[in-house]
Design a protein around this motif. Sequence first.
Motif, PDB file in Angstrom:
ATOM      1  N   ASP A  62       0.835  -1.223   0.000  1.00  0.00           N
ATOM      2  CA  ASP A  62       0.000   0.000   0.000  1.00  0.00           C
ATOM      3  C   ASP A  62       0.859   1.259   0.000  1.00  0.00           C
ATOM      4  N   LEU A  63       2.092   1.155   0.487  1.00  0.00           N
ATOM      5  CA  LEU A  63       2.957   2.327   0.660  1.00  0.00           C
ATOM      6  C   LEU A  63       3.970   2.479  -0.474  1.00  0.00           C
ATOM      7  N   ARG A  64       3.983   1.531  -1.409  1.00  0.00           N
ATOM      8  CA  ARG A  64       4.964   1.579  -2.507  1.00  0.00           C
ATOM      9  C   ARG A  64       4.865   2.901  -3.246  1.00  0.00           C
ATOM     10  N   GLY A  65       5.995   3.316  -3.816  1.00  0.00           N
ATOM     11  CA  GLY A  65       6.007   4.568  -4.570  1.00  0.00           C
ATOM     12  C   GLY A  65       6.522   5.729  -3.743  1.00  0.00           C
ATOM     13  N   ARG A  66       6.778   5.494  -2.470  1.00  0.00           N
ATOM     14  CA  ARG A  66       7.406   6.512  -1.627  1.00  0.00           C
ATOM     15  C   ARG A  66       8.419   5.823  -0.722  1.00  0.00           C
ATOM     16  N   SER A  67       9.288   6.614  -0.119  1.00  0.00           N
ATOM     17  CA  SER A  67      10.225   6.046   0.845  1.00  0.00           C
ATOM     18  C   SER A  67       9.447   5.594   2.074  1.00  0.00           C
ATOM     19  N   ILE A  68       9.925   4.546   2.707  1.00  0.00           N
ATOM     20  CA  ILE A  68       9.233   4.008   3.879  1.00  0.00           C
ATOM     21  C   ILE A  68      10.232   3.833   5.010  1.00  0.00           C
ATOM     22  N   VAL A  69       9.842   4.286   6.199  1.00  0.00           N
ATOM     23  CA  VAL A  69      10.629   4.061   7.411  1.00  0.00           C
ATOM     24  C   VAL A  69       9.889   3.019   8.238  1.00  0.00           C
ATOM     25  N   LEU A  70      10.524   1.871   8.451  1.00  0.00           N
ATOM     26  CA  LEU A  70       9.961   0.842   9.327  1.00  0.00           C
ATOM     27  C   LEU A  70      10.709   0.893  10.646  1.00  0.00           C
ATOM     28  N   ALA A  71       9.977   1.127  11.728  1.00  0.00           N
ATOM     29  CA  ALA A  71      10.590   1.196  13.059  1.00  0.00           C
ATOM     30  C   ALA A  71      10.044   0.045  13.905  1.00  0.00           C
ATOM     31  N   PHE A  72      10.810  -1.042  13.993  1.00  0.00           N
ATOM     32  CA  PHE A  72      10.450  -2.146  14.875  1.00  0.00           C
ATOM     33  C   PHE A  72      10.856  -1.757  16.294  1.00  0.00           C
ATOM     34  N   TYR A  73       9.994  -2.057  17.262  1.00  0.00           N
ATOM     35  CA  TYR A  73      10.310  -1.710  18.655  1.00  0.00           C
ATOM     36  C   TYR A  73       9.680  -2.740  19.589  1.00  0.00           C
TER      37      TYR A  73
END
Length: 168
Positions: free
Chosen positions: A33-44
């Motif tokens: 759904d987020l493709r086409g832009r940069s994505i930051v994944l923050a696992f915590y």
Amino acid sequence: MGQLLMGQLLAPGVSAPDFTLHVTPDQTLSLDDLRGRSIVLAFYPADWSPVCGDQMALYNQVLPEFRKYDAAVVGISVDSAWCHQAFAETRHLHFPLLADFEPKGAVASQYGAYRNGEGVCERALFVLDRDGIIFWSYRSPIAVNPGADGILDALDRLENQETSHGRT
């Protein structure tokens, strides 16, 4: 301590595994759904722990900076969608928190960001490019808030790389 050996985080250049997780009890969000832009994944590790709370609050504060790079920010932990909802409301978070809840830690495991011995996510960060390729990954000690500087630096380098390759 043998079972606490940390896996390897997925490295830059690797295609990020797609996933679909609950963002609220009745809504899901997938990486696609987020493709086409940069994505930051923050696992915590956990919603209500002090370091995690500070880390997510910091990302909330710097959302305008992330948006300058057209970057979507997503938090991921093994907490349930109900827990995330209460935490996000209390902390006034304006980015999605995804529940890697059932099967527990399955997505974190795919990214090399799951602590089997404790049953929580590592404090791990990933920046993905517009095509879903990992550009930068980082694991912070579990008790340390990694802050936002590393992410912003990676987004800056990614943008410069895309610009120099004729992509805007």
